[in-house]
Design an enzyme around this catalytic site. Structure first.
Site, PDB file in Angstrom:
ATOM      1  N   GLU A  39       1.305  46.157  53.842  1.00  0.00           N
ATOM      2  CA  GLU A  39       1.929  46.838  54.979  1.00  0.00           C
ATOM      3  C   GLU A  39       2.030  48.355  54.785  1.00  0.00           C
ATOM      4  O   GLU A  39       2.552  48.824  53.790  1.00  0.00           O
ATOM      5  CB  GLU A  39       3.342  46.280  55.219  1.00  0.00           C
ATOM      6  CG  GLU A  39       3.402  44.770  55.406  1.00  0.00           C
ATOM      7  CD  GLU A  39       2.770  44.297  56.716  1.00  0.00           C
ATOM      8  OE1 GLU A  39       2.419  45.148  57.556  1.00  0.00           O
ATOM      9  OE2 GLU A  39       2.641  43.064  56.885  1.00  0.00           O
ATOM     10  N   CYS A  88      11.805  41.171  57.129  1.00  0.00           N
ATOM     11  CA  CYS A  88      10.920  41.898  56.205  1.00  0.00           C
ATOM     12  C   CYS A  88      10.807  43.366  56.594  1.00  0.00           C
ATOM     13  O   CYS A  88      10.899  44.256  55.746  1.00  0.00           O
ATOM     14  CB  CYS A  88       9.530  41.248  56.165  1.00  0.00           C
ATOM     15  SG  CYS A  88       9.558  39.678  55.280  1.00  0.00           S
ATOM     16  N   HIS A 111       2.933  41.109  52.533  1.00  0.00           N
ATOM     17  CA  HIS A 111       3.168  39.794  53.141  1.00  0.00           C
ATOM     18  C   HIS A 111       2.178  38.782  52.572  1.00  0.00           C
ATOM     19  O   HIS A 111       1.005  39.111  52.362  1.00  0.00           O
ATOM     20  CB  HIS A 111       2.983  39.873  54.665  1.00  0.00           C
ATOM     21  CG  HIS A 111       4.262  40.053  55.417  1.00  0.00           C
ATOM     22  ND1 HIS A 111       4.467  41.082  56.303  1.00  0.00           N
ATOM     23  CD2 HIS A 111       5.402  39.305  55.431  1.00  0.00           C
ATOM     24  CE1 HIS A 111       5.688  40.968  56.827  1.00  0.00           C
ATOM     25  NE2 HIS A 111       6.269  39.904  56.310  1.00  0.00           N
TER      26      HIS A 111
HETATM   27  N1  PCA Z   1       9.462  36.606  55.717  1.00  0.00           N
HETATM   28  C1  PCA Z   1      10.218  37.056  56.876  1.00  0.00           C
HETATM   29  C2  PCA Z   1      11.599  37.334  56.351  1.00  0.00           C
HETATM   30  C3  PCA Z   1      11.661  36.690  55.010  1.00  0.00           C
HETATM   31  C4  PCA Z   1      10.279  36.355  54.676  1.00  0.00           C
HETATM   32  O1  PCA Z   1       9.879  35.892  53.596  1.00  0.00           O
HETATM   33  C5  PCA Z   1       9.558  38.222  57.621  1.00  0.00           C
HETATM   34  O2  PCA Z   1       8.321  38.312  57.623  1.00  0.00           O
HETATM   35  O3  PCA Z   1      10.257  39.036  58.222  1.00  0.00           O
END
Ligand code: PCA
Length: 208
Positions: A86, A149, A172
């Site tokens: 990201e 996140c 991610h």
């Molecule tokens: N993924 C979520 C919040 C916690 C996680 O592991 C997200 O992508 O916001």
């Protein structure tokens, strides 16, 4: 560039399970990365709550506790089949589904007095290229979503603005092979592959 004689302190965070998930791949990968280690680094891991309102304070606590040179934030993005690195966090919270406190924000700013977006200062394009060079499926992303996140990344990048010697990046991750899935047709990657991607990012981040 930092000298090899001094171990770099790396804080790797993952999240607790949320929604229908029994596990969270981000925490499973954080544990693997800590177990494998990376040369010349001191890796510490911390689990964060899936809570719009508690996660910022918790992140600040663990940064204070460990004084890291770099913060690698991991999050699960169920349904993707690649590692998603990201670039940016938006100053916005919006969700259709509740966090672990039962909260559903509706187009709310994270901080009314802060910038619309914050960018990582890490060499993100080169890091993605290094992971791809190892044959690991990876993409650079310009949207971290608007769920917890993104909220967490915004706090981390604010901490970096306040402490320019610290860098942060959010990664991610898909579900892992062996994870209890809401639907067996969903894509997975092996824990070892995802941990290797994170190890490469840690190895290269200071030297690119
Ligand atoms: N993924 C979520 C919040 C916690 C996680 O592991 C997200 O992508 O916001």
């Amino acid at each position: 560039m930092l000298s090899n004689s001094k171990a770099l302190k790396v804080l790797v965070t993952g999240f607790e399970p949320f929604l229908q998930n029994k596990q969270n791949s981000s925490w499973a990968v954080a544990e693997k990365v800590a177990a494998f280690g990376v040369d010349n680094t001191d890796i510490v891991i911390e689990q964060l709550p899936v809570s719009f309102f508690r996660v910022g304070g918790r992140l600040r606590e663990v940064v204070k506790k460990h004084s890291p040179n770099i913060i690698i934030l991991l999050g699960q993005s169920g349904g993707i089949d690649y590692v998603k690195v990201e670039r940016v966090s938006l100053n916005l919270m919006d969700a259709q589904k509740a966090d672990n406190d039962g909260y559903i924000p509706d187009e709310e700013p994270i901080n009314i007095n802060a910038p619309t977006a914050l960018f990582t200062s890490t060499p993100i394009k080169s890091l993605v290229a290094e992971v791809a060079r190892k044959g690991i499926p990876v993409k650079l992303s310009n949207s971290c979503g608007l769920y917890v996140c993104n909220r967490t990344y915004y706090e981390a990048l604010t901490i970096c603005q306040e402490n320019p010697e610290i860098q942060a990046i959010f990664v991610h991750l898909p579900y892992y092979k062996g994870q209890t899935l809401p639907d067996d047709s969903l894509p997975t990657l092996s824990l070892n592959t995802m941990a290797e991607a994170v190890q490469i990012i840690i190895e290269k981040i200071f030297y690119l």
